[in-house]
Scaffold this motif. Structure first.
Motif, PDB file in Angstrom:
ATOM      1  N   GLN A  55      71.948  63.207  63.499  1.00 16.47           N
ATOM      2  CA  GLN A  55      72.659  62.983  62.239  1.00 16.47           C
ATOM      3  C   GLN A  55      73.586  61.774  62.356  1.00 16.47           C
ATOM      4  O   GLN A  55      73.605  60.909  61.498  1.00 16.47           O
ATOM      5  CB  GLN A  55      73.488  64.204  61.850  1.00 16.47           C
ATOM      6  CG  GLN A  55      72.706  65.434  61.497  1.00 16.47           C
ATOM      7  CD  GLN A  55      72.246  65.445  60.061  1.00 16.47           C
ATOM      8  OE1 GLN A  55      71.136  65.062  59.764  1.00 16.47           O
ATOM      9  NE2 GLN A  55      73.083  65.898  59.174  1.00 16.47           N
ATOM     10  N   ILE A  56      74.367  61.752  63.428  1.00 13.31           N
ATOM     11  CA  ILE A  56      75.341  60.679  63.614  1.00 13.31           C
ATOM     12  C   ILE A  56      74.627  59.342  63.814  1.00 13.31           C
ATOM     13  O   ILE A  56      75.003  58.333  63.227  1.00 13.31           O
ATOM     14  CB  ILE A  56      76.265  61.007  64.796  1.00 13.31           C
ATOM     15  CG1 ILE A  56      77.126  62.226  64.464  1.00 13.31           C
ATOM     16  CG2 ILE A  56      77.141  59.824  65.143  1.00 13.31           C
ATOM     17  CD1 ILE A  56      77.868  62.780  65.643  1.00 13.31           C
ATOM     18  N   GLY A  57      73.599  59.338  64.645  1.00 15.43           N
ATOM     19  CA  GLY A  57      72.852  58.103  64.887  1.00 15.43           C
ATOM     20  C   GLY A  57      72.176  57.584  63.636  1.00 15.43           C
ATOM     21  O   GLY A  57      72.182  56.377  63.366  1.00 15.43           O
ATOM     22  N   THR A  58      71.609  58.486  62.857  1.00 16.12           N
ATOM     23  CA  THR A  58      70.934  58.086  61.632  1.00 16.12           C
ATOM     24  C   THR A  58      71.928  57.514  60.629  1.00 16.12           C
ATOM     25  O   THR A  58      71.650  56.504  59.979  1.00 16.12           O
ATOM     26  CB  THR A  58      70.171  59.279  61.017  1.00 16.12           C
ATOM     27  OG1 THR A  58      69.217  59.749  61.975  1.00 16.12           O
ATOM     28  CG2 THR A  58      69.453  58.883  59.747  1.00 16.12           C
ATOM     29  N   ALA A  59      73.091  58.125  60.519  1.00 17.37           N
ATOM     30  CA  ALA A  59      74.108  57.601  59.600  1.00 17.37           C
ATOM     31  C   ALA A  59      74.517  56.190  60.013  1.00 17.37           C
ATOM     32  O   ALA A  59      74.639  55.295  59.165  1.00 17.37           O
ATOM     33  CB  ALA A  59      75.328  58.521  59.578  1.00 17.37           C
ATOM     34  N   GLY A  60      74.707  55.962  61.300  1.00 19.53           N
ATOM     35  CA  GLY A  60      75.044  54.630  61.785  1.00 19.53           C
ATOM     36  C   GLY A  60      73.941  53.624  61.513  1.00 19.53           C
ATOM     37  O   GLY A  60      74.200  52.483  61.122  1.00 19.53           O
ATOM     38  N   ASN A  61      72.704  54.052  61.713  1.00 23.22           N
ATOM     39  CA  ASN A  61      71.566  53.160  61.451  1.00 23.22           C
ATOM     40  C   ASN A  61      71.462  52.809  59.972  1.00 23.22           C
ATOM     41  O   ASN A  61      71.218  51.651  59.617  1.00 23.22           O
ATOM     42  CB  ASN A  61      70.263  53.795  61.925  1.00 23.22           C
ATOM     43  CG  ASN A  61      70.187  53.900  63.437  1.00 23.22           C
ATOM     44  OD1 ASN A  61      70.878  53.188  64.153  1.00 23.22           O
ATOM     45  ND2 ASN A  61      69.360  54.797  63.916  1.00 23.22           N
ATOM     46  N   LEU A  62      71.636  53.797  59.114  1.00 26.89           N
ATOM     47  CA  LEU A  62      71.588  53.530  57.677  1.00 26.89           C
ATOM     48  C   LEU A  62      72.730  52.605  57.252  1.00 26.89           C
ATOM     49  O   LEU A  62      72.539  51.710  56.428  1.00 26.89           O
ATOM     50  CB  LEU A  62      71.636  54.841  56.886  1.00 26.89           C
ATOM     51  CG  LEU A  62      70.417  55.749  57.033  1.00 26.89           C
ATOM     52  CD1 LEU A  62      70.662  57.094  56.352  1.00 26.89           C
ATOM     53  CD2 LEU A  62      69.161  55.094  56.491  1.00 26.89           C
ATOM     54  N   GLY A  63      73.898  52.804  57.840  1.00 26.32           N
ATOM     55  CA  GLY A  63      75.028  51.922  57.555  1.00 26.32           C
ATOM     56  C   GLY A  63      74.760  50.498  58.019  1.00 26.32           C
ATOM     57  O   GLY A  63      75.111  49.533  57.335  1.00 26.32           O
ATOM     58  N   SER A  64      74.135  50.363  59.187  1.00 29.62           N
ATOM     59  CA  SER A  64      73.796  49.042  59.694  1.00 29.62           C
ATOM     60  C   SER A  64      72.818  48.331  58.771  1.00 29.62           C
ATOM     61  O   SER A  64      72.956  47.132  58.500  1.00 29.62           O
ATOM     62  CB  SER A  64      73.183  49.151  61.094  1.00 29.62           C
ATOM     63  OG  SER A  64      74.101  49.677  62.000  1.00 29.62           O
ATOM     64  N   ILE A  65      71.839  49.063  58.289  1.00 29.39           N
ATOM     65  CA  ILE A  65      70.861  48.493  57.364  1.00 29.39           C
ATOM     66  C   ILE A  65      71.560  48.017  56.091  1.00 29.39           C
ATOM     67  O   ILE A  65      71.352  46.894  55.625  1.00 29.39           O
ATOM     68  CB  ILE A  65      69.761  49.524  57.019  1.00 29.39           C
ATOM     69  CG1 ILE A  65      68.893  49.802  58.242  1.00 29.39           C
ATOM     70  CG2 ILE A  65      68.914  49.046  55.843  1.00 29.39           C
ATOM     71  CD1 ILE A  65      67.998  51.017  58.095  1.00 29.39           C
ATOM     72  N   MET A  66      72.406  48.871  55.537  1.00 26.88           N
ATOM     73  CA  MET A  66      73.098  48.530  54.292  1.00 26.88           C
ATOM     74  C   MET A  66      74.010  47.321  54.488  1.00 26.88           C
ATOM     75  O   MET A  66      74.000  46.394  53.667  1.00 26.88           O
ATOM     76  CB  MET A  66      73.890  49.744  53.806  1.00 26.88           C
ATOM     77  CG  MET A  66      74.553  49.573  52.479  1.00 26.88           C
ATOM     78  SD  MET A  66      73.372  49.694  51.139  1.00 26.88           S
ATOM     79  CE  MET A  66      74.488  49.693  49.739  1.00 26.88           C
ATOM     80  N   CYS A  67      74.785  47.309  55.560  1.00 30.95           N
ATOM     81  CA  CYS A  67      75.692  46.177  55.821  1.00 30.95           C
ATOM     82  C   CYS A  67      74.915  44.885  56.008  1.00 30.95           C
ATOM     83  O   CYS A  67      75.316  43.829  55.502  1.00 30.95           O
ATOM     84  CB  CYS A  67      76.533  46.437  57.065  1.00 30.95           C
ATOM     85  SG  CYS A  67      77.841  47.635  56.821  1.00 30.95           S
ATOM     86  N   SER A  68      73.821  44.957  56.732  1.00 31.96           N
ATOM     87  CA  SER A  68      73.019  43.769  56.977  1.00 31.96           C
ATOM     88  C   SER A  68      72.465  43.200  55.678  1.00 31.96           C
ATOM     89  O   SER A  68      72.517  41.991  55.439  1.00 31.96           O
ATOM     90  CB  SER A  68      71.881  44.122  57.939  1.00 31.96           C
ATOM     91  OG  SER A  68      71.051  43.014  58.144  1.00 31.96           O
ATOM     92  N   ARG A  69      71.966  44.071  54.839  1.00 33.51           N
ATOM     93  CA  ARG A  69      71.395  43.609  53.560  1.00 33.51           C
ATOM     94  C   ARG A  69      72.479  43.037  52.649  1.00 33.51           C
ATOM     95  O   ARG A  69      72.294  42.008  52.010  1.00 33.51           O
ATOM     96  CB  ARG A  69      70.645  44.749  52.883  1.00 33.51           C
ATOM     97  CG  ARG A  69      69.404  45.175  53.691  1.00 33.51           C
ATOM     98  CD  ARG A  69      68.608  46.251  53.009  1.00 33.51           C
ATOM     99  NE  ARG A  69      68.098  45.831  51.729  1.00 33.51           N
ATOM    100  CZ  ARG A  69      66.967  45.166  51.526  1.00 33.51           C
ATOM    101  NH1 ARG A  69      66.237  44.809  52.558  1.00 33.51           N
ATOM    102  NH2 ARG A  69      66.568  44.853  50.314  1.00 33.51           N
ATOM    103  N   LEU A  70      73.628  43.701  52.589  1.00 37.14           N
ATOM    104  CA  LEU A  70      74.723  43.206  51.748  1.00 37.14           C
ATOM    105  C   LEU A  70      75.286  41.896  52.279  1.00 37.14           C
ATOM    106  O   LEU A  70      75.599  40.986  51.505  1.00 37.14           O
ATOM    107  CB  LEU A  70      75.833  44.259  51.648  1.00 37.14           C
ATOM    108  CG  LEU A  70      75.480  45.549  50.920  1.00 37.14           C
ATOM    109  CD1 LEU A  70      76.627  46.548  51.035  1.00 37.14           C
ATOM    110  CD2 LEU A  70      75.120  45.293  49.480  1.00 37.14           C
ATOM    111  N   SER A  71      75.402  41.794  53.583  1.00 41.34           N
ATOM    112  CA  SER A  71      75.915  40.569  54.190  1.00 41.34           C
ATOM    113  C   SER A  71      74.964  39.391  53.929  1.00 41.34           C
ATOM    114  O   SER A  71      75.412  38.287  53.635  1.00 41.34           O
ATOM    115  CB  SER A  71      76.097  40.791  55.692  1.00 41.34           C
ATOM    116  OG  SER A  71      76.639  39.655  56.296  1.00 41.34           O
ATOM    117  N   THR A  72      73.684  39.648  54.012  1.00 42.94           N
ATOM    118  CA  THR A  72      72.703  38.606  53.704  1.00 42.94           C
ATOM    119  C   THR A  72      72.841  38.162  52.254  1.00 42.94           C
ATOM    120  O   THR A  72      72.839  36.961  51.964  1.00 42.94           O
ATOM    121  CB  THR A  72      71.271  39.115  53.979  1.00 42.94           C
ATOM    122  OG1 THR A  72      71.158  39.438  55.367  1.00 42.94           O
ATOM    123  CG2 THR A  72      70.232  38.080  53.600  1.00 42.94           C
TER     124      THR A  72
END
Length: 187
Positions: A55-72
């Motif tokens: 659960q914790i790892g997946t939440a971090g991964n989803l957050g990383s995906i979202m941040c990366s897309r928004l930052s781009t």
């Protein structure tokens, strides 16, 4: 050109990241202490023991995906901090869709492995815990990612450098709290 060189300088990255990573390390220690307080529940229910890291790892991964897309999008000049922004809506929907898929599969796997290890939780209980806590984590990660990218930019930091560590670390401790909040309601 000088502004770009200053933004990408090693000195600026070190000055930005060392204090940030030191603070986030302290936050991780707190997260471990919170997780330790639930040790008895985890040892009694193998399914929950399996759910925690995933659960914790997946939440971090989803957050990383979202941040990366928004930052781009921010660097491309297409990011607009508004709930009506089509890019924000589609990225948020993608995070929820991916989260629902992953947390469903994780719930079934945690239940099955828990049963093999002698667990007593039913499939409905494990799926409820996995999906409710997972979807709450998705909502939290979407909001945190938006705020993190926007704040980083407004404070003059490169969101590519700062947002992913911030979001993943905060998602860790929040993930533990949300998971055990849902556990306390379901069980």
């Amino acid at each position: 050109m000088d502004q770009l060189e200053d933004e990408w300088s090693i000195r600026r990255m070190v000055v930005t990241m060392v204090p940030l990573l030191a603070g986030l390390s302290i936050l991780q220690m707190l997260s471990g202490s919170v997780l330790e307080s639930f040790e008895d529940i985890l040892l009694e229910t193998p399914s929950l023991l399996i759910l925690v890291p995933v659960q914790i790892g997946t939440a971090g991964n989803l957050g990383s995906i979202m941040c990366s897309r928004l930052s781009t999008q921010l660097h491309l000049g297409t990011f607009e901090f508004s709930p009506r922004n089509d890019n924000v809506q589609s990225n948020s929907l993608a995070i929820f869709g991916l989260g629902f898929t992953v947390f469903t599969l994780v719930g079934v796997a945690a239940w099955a492995i828990g049963r093999v290890l002698g667990g007593t939780l039913s499939l409905v209980e494990v799926m409820t815990i996995s999906l409710v806590s997972g979807m709450l984590l998705c909502a939290f990660v979407v909001v945190l990612s938006l705020v993190s990218v926007y704040s980083s930019y407004r404070l003059g930091y490169n969101p590519d450098d700062t947002t992913i560590p911030v979001v993943t670390n905060i998602a860790d401790i929040t993930g533990v709290l949300i998971l055990f909040g849902v556990v306390s309601i379901v069980l």
